[in-house]
Design a protein around this motif. Structure first.
Motif, short mmCIF file in Angstrom:
data_model
loop_
_atom_site.label_atom_id
_atom_site.label_comp_id
_atom_site.label_asym_id
_atom_site.label_seq_id
_atom_site.Cartn_x
_atom_site.Cartn_y
_atom_site.Cartn_z
N ILE A 323 0.85 -1.19 0.00
CA ILE A 323 0.00 0.00 0.00
C ILE A 323 0.89 1.24 0.00
N SER A 324 0.51 2.24 -0.77
CA SER A 324 1.29 3.47 -0.78
C SER A 324 1.18 4.17 0.58
N ARG A 325 2.20 4.90 0.92
CA ARG A 325 2.23 5.57 2.22
C ARG A 325 1.05 6.52 2.39
N LYS A 326 0.69 7.22 1.30
CA LYS A 326 -0.39 8.19 1.35
C LYS A 326 -1.73 7.54 1.66
N ALA A 327 -1.93 6.31 1.14
CA ALA A 327 -3.24 5.66 1.27
C ALA A 327 -3.30 4.63 2.38
N TYR A 347 -7.63 -3.21 10.06
CA TYR A 347 -6.51 -3.00 10.98
C TYR A 347 -5.26 -2.66 10.18
N VAL A 348 -4.63 -1.54 10.50
CA VAL A 348 -3.40 -1.10 9.83
C VAL A 348 -2.28 -1.05 10.87
N PRO A 349 -1.32 -1.97 10.82
CA PRO A 349 -0.20 -1.95 11.77
C PRO A 349 0.62 -0.66 11.62
N ARG A 350 1.16 -0.19 12.69
CA ARG A 350 1.96 1.03 12.66
C ARG A 350 3.27 0.80 11.91
N LYS A 351 3.65 1.80 11.10
CA LYS A 351 4.92 1.82 10.38
C LYS A 351 5.09 0.63 9.43
N ARG A 352 3.98 0.07 8.97
CA ARG A 352 4.04 -1.01 7.97
C ARG A 352 2.99 -0.73 6.92
N TYR A 353 3.37 -0.85 5.65
CA TYR A 353 2.47 -0.51 4.56
C TYR A 353 1.63 -1.72 4.15
N GLU A 354 0.85 -2.18 5.13
CA GLU A 354 -0.03 -3.31 4.91
C GLU A 354 -1.27 -3.13 5.78
N ALA A 355 -2.29 -3.94 5.50
CA ALA A 355 -3.53 -3.84 6.27
C ALA A 355 -4.22 -5.19 6.30
N TYR A 356 -5.08 -5.37 7.31
CA TYR A 356 -5.91 -6.56 7.43
C TYR A 356 -7.37 -6.12 7.36
N ALA A 368 -12.22 -10.22 -2.97
CA ALA A 368 -11.11 -9.30 -2.74
C ALA A 368 -9.78 -9.91 -3.17
N VAL A 369 -9.60 -11.20 -2.87
CA VAL A 369 -8.38 -11.88 -3.30
C VAL A 369 -8.29 -11.89 -4.83
N GLY A 370 -9.45 -11.92 -5.48
CA GLY A 370 -9.48 -11.82 -6.94
C GLY A 370 -8.99 -10.49 -7.46
N TRP A 371 -8.94 -9.49 -6.57
CA TRP A 371 -8.43 -8.17 -6.95
C TRP A 371 -6.91 -8.10 -6.86
N ASN A 372 -6.26 -9.16 -6.49
CA ASN A 372 -4.80 -9.14 -6.34
C ASN A 372 -4.14 -8.54 -7.58
N GLY A 373 -3.31 -7.52 -7.37
CA GLY A 373 -2.64 -6.86 -8.49
C GLY A 373 -3.32 -5.58 -8.94
N ILE A 374 -4.49 -5.26 -8.37
CA ILE A 374 -5.20 -4.05 -8.78
C ILE A 374 -4.45 -2.82 -8.30
N GLY A 378 -1.75 4.33 -7.34
CA GLY A 378 -0.54 4.22 -8.14
C GLY A 378 0.29 2.97 -7.90
N ARG A 379 -0.09 2.12 -6.95
CA ARG A 379 0.69 0.91 -6.67
C ARG A 379 -0.20 -0.32 -6.78
N ARG A 380 0.37 -1.41 -7.29
CA ARG A 380 -0.40 -2.65 -7.43
C ARG A 380 -0.37 -3.42 -6.10
N LEU A 381 -1.55 -3.68 -5.58
CA LEU A 381 -1.67 -4.33 -4.28
C LEU A 381 -1.41 -5.83 -4.37
N THR A 382 -0.86 -6.37 -3.30
CA THR A 382 -0.77 -7.81 -3.12
C THR A 382 -1.84 -8.20 -2.10
N ILE A 383 -2.80 -9.00 -2.54
CA ILE A 383 -3.94 -9.34 -1.68
C ILE A 383 -4.02 -10.86 -1.53
N THR A 384 -3.98 -11.33 -0.29
CA THR A 384 -4.03 -12.76 -0.01
C THR A 384 -4.98 -13.01 1.16
N TYR A 385 -5.40 -14.27 1.29
CA TYR A 385 -6.13 -14.63 2.50
C TYR A 385 -5.19 -14.45 3.69
#
Length: 400
Positions: A323-327, A347-356, A368-374, A378-385
């Protein structure tokens, strides 16, 4: 005083005739009348269709038509083709559409004098007898105009729409003004979208150069994502080129669209990777169910392994990375994923560009997992279970 019946397609009502000279589009060609287009529709080869499209003279056109053999099942398909052509005639020619509307409430009968042609009894009325198919088509279109559904009927009959929701591509229109990105529009759950000034348009634009119903963005099974200009005065443009009126133009990734003289431009993103992933998911689901059946029929099977298989595919939480820092905040992420279904928590962990992201439905998580790469900001997300969902769930914050 209203007219009870129109039975002669001549004079004031000559525009009702299939021989009326006006452009009609079918199967990739523009023809000079419904009659020209109908005879070309009988042809199996493109060369004959092309020849007829270039002919104005009816006698020459009929000479060519006499050499054409009717295709298989023509007697069953001809009435539908006739309706497609007549609908295109009135959709492509707004003045004729208005004149047809003004014939209300008269009964329209296509009357023939020639009693020897058996087709006349099918298409019209001869000596008071006949099925009057052309008259019925005209009255059906007239009713659709009155009920404000004529445009939708034309779209449904003119395009081979992709109507299966799980087969629809995800379309994102990135909006720019003066080369600066100002927003984006997500289109992903309908076979087609109306664009214009009217209140009931799917994409409503307020600008003097935009007409009530300006364009159509549609998903065609054969052509892919297409854009159609609806006979507008100020046009619809792709990569700076004005579209031909009422003809579907395929769109490609990164094409730039302009509507009329509106300052904003729209860059097209077409995302189809999720379709491949959904297909793979369905195959894996079938394999999982077969394994469950085998294990349940095996008395030596480990109950814990069976339970684990039963739980697979019912994960309702996903992990989103890159995830981009801005978003990278709960509000933006929730806004992005809420299109897929109700969200329980983010849930967004602090200082990590990821979310649950935890959904109420495991089907939404699968989507949502089907959106992997969307692309997201400006950045392509990695989405997994979320493989560690028990841990992350205990730390998530409710957003409901």
């Amino acid at each position: 005083m209203s007219l009870d019946k129109i039975s002669i397609f001549a004079g004031k009502y000559s525009f009702l005739s299939n021989d009326h000279i006006c452009l009609v589009y079918h199967d990739g060609y523009l023809f000079n009348s419904v009659t020209h287009a109908f005879q070309a529709a009988r042809a199996q080869d493109q060369e004959t269709k092309l020849r007829i499209s270039k002919i104005h003279d009816f006698d020459i056109m009929y000479e060519i038509a006499e050499t054409i053999d009717d295709p298989i099942n023509w007697s069953k398909s001809r009435s539908k083709i006739m309706e497609v052509l007549i609908r295109d005639k009135f959709r492509r020619n707004p003045q004729l559409r208005q004149r047809l509307s003004e014939t209300t409430p008269a009964i329209i009968q296509n009357t023939y004098d020639d009693t020897e042609n058996r087709n006349n009894l099918y298409w019209g009325i001869v000596d008071g007898r006949g099925e009057n198919i052309i008259g019925k088509i005209l009255m059906k279109i007239r009713d659709d105009i009155t009920n404000d559904v004529e445009l939708d009927k034309w779209i449904l009959m003119s395009l081979n729409l992709q109507t299966e929701k799980n087969e629809l591509p995800k379309i994102i229109l990135h909006e720019y003004r003066n080369e600066r990105k100002i927003g984006r529009i997500f289109l992903e759950d309908k076979p087609y979208y109306t664009i214009g000034y009217a209140l009931d348009c799917d994409l409503k634009f307020s600008h003097d150069s935009i007409e009530n119903y300006h364009s159509i963005l549609a998903n065609d099974k054969e052509l892919g994502v297409v854009l159609i200009d609806l006979n507008t005065r100020n046009g619809t443009f792709v990569k700076g080129n004005r579209l031909k009126k009422s003809i579907a133009t395929p769109l490609e990734e990164d094409d730039v669209i302009n509507f009329g003289e509106k300052n904003e431009t729209f860059k097209v993103e077409i995302y189809m990777e999720h379709l491949r992933r959904e297909y793979e998911r369905e195959i894996n689901e079938v394999d999982r169910e077969l394994k469950i059946l085998d294990m349940m029929q095996n008395p030596q099977a480990n109950p814990e392994e069976v339970k684990q298989l039963l739980d697979t595919g019912k994960v309702s939480q996903i992990k989103v990375e890159n995830i981009s820092r801005k978003a990278c905040n709960e509000d933006d992420i929730k806004e992005f994923f809420k299109l897929l279904g109700e969200i329980v928590s983010v849930y967004v962990p602090r200082k990590r560009y990821e979310a649950y992201v935890k959904f109420k439905s495991y089907k939404a998580a699968t989507a949502a997992v089907g959106w992997n790469g969307i692309k997201f900001h400006g950045r392509r997300l990695t989405i997994t279970y979320d493989k560690s969902r028990q841990r992350s769930r205990s730390r998530s914050r409710s957003n409901s």
